[in-house]
Design an enzyme around this catalytic site. Sequence first.
Site: not given
Ligand code: NAD
Length: 301
Positions: A198, A164, A38, A168
């Site tokens: 989150t 996005y 990360d 996806k």
């Molecule tokens: N939270 C939700 O409800 C939800 C819904 C649908 C999909 N998602 C997907 O789940 C995954 C996690 O989401 P989340 O809610 O935990 O997001 P978040 O923003 O809390 O965490 C994302 C993490 O990815 C890291 N990151 C971003 N760009 C990076 C890079 N280039 N290299 C390395 N690390 C990097 C960030 O530093 C962060 O720690 C994502 O792919 C998101 O699209 C989440």
Amino acid sequence: MSGFLDGKAVVITGGGGGIGRACALACAAEGASVVVADIGVGLAGEDPRSEVAEGVVKEIEAGGGRAVAVADSVVTMAGGERIVGSCVEAFGRIDGVVAVAGILRERMLFNMSEDEWDAVVATHLKGHFTVFRHAAAVMREQKSGALVGFTSGAFAGSVAQANYAAAKGGIVSLVRSAAAGLYRYGVTANAIAPVARTRMSANVPMELAEMGDPEDVAPMVVYLLSDRARHVTGQVYTVVGPKIAVWNQPVEVRSMYADQRWTPEQIAARLDSSVGQEPMGLIGRLEEYRRAAASGDKPNA
Ligand SMILES: NC(=O)c1ccc[n+]([C@@H]2O[C@H](COP(=O)([O-])OP(=O)(O)OC[C@H]3O[C@@H](n4cnc5c(N)ncnc54)[C@H](O)[C@@H]3O)[C@@H](O)[C@H]2O)c1
């Protein structure tokens, strides 16, 4: 500790926060050695801080687990190679890659900049390719391994997230292609469409009908990485709170044939009553979005 992943070494990209952190902690608690990859960026991918990965490694070590931090971005091939390489270097093997890293840059299509498109597609879609590509080469030799991608229900279409949603959707196709191509080598590939509290979901401009926590998503990831799921591949699972659902596989649903090549006039005369149209799940919600936009409320998803 039930040891579901004893002896395995796994990489979690985006493991420094949100769902990735929960997955990293759960994998370690189940006996896996973990690479927490990360760069600690803000929600839009800005202001990288390496400490988040180190923070999760400290949490894992405090619980008696084994982990290393890698502050490398998933957007470059060199970064993906270093992330995968550090797992092999630290733990001698790589049994799983969980690609959770992600960012958001929401904008209506007619206002979206090239940079907003490129950054989101690079982080999500290419960010899966860079780690899957390098891990797949090792897993092919090992004749075992599990790839877990992170998609979103948004892949079915999303109002202000063309970048996005497209990324996806690409991840779903990438995962299915990895499942097909690696089947003969005993390597699986699946995707999770999570919903969890989150910073990312806090930014969604609608009231989500179902919600859970990152810790609700982690057990499914552990399962998919484990020896108990070696027969599960090419699947997309929604995980939210206590619910796990499987998505359908894309197939043609109806067809119609002409005696010879179709003319536009023949298509116009036959389409509605023959192949017709498939209902787009989103369409039913668009009137609600329009009403909410007019009144300044958050729409119900
Ligand atoms: N939270 C939700 O409800 C939800 C819904 C649908 C999909 N998602 C997907 O789940 C995954 C996690 O989401 P989340 O809610 O935990 O997001 P978040 O923003 O809390 O965490 C994302 C993490 O990815 C890291 N990151 C971003 N760009 C990076 C890079 N280039 N290299 C390395 N690390 C990097 C960030 O530093 C962060 O720690 C994502 O792919 C998101 O699209 C989440």
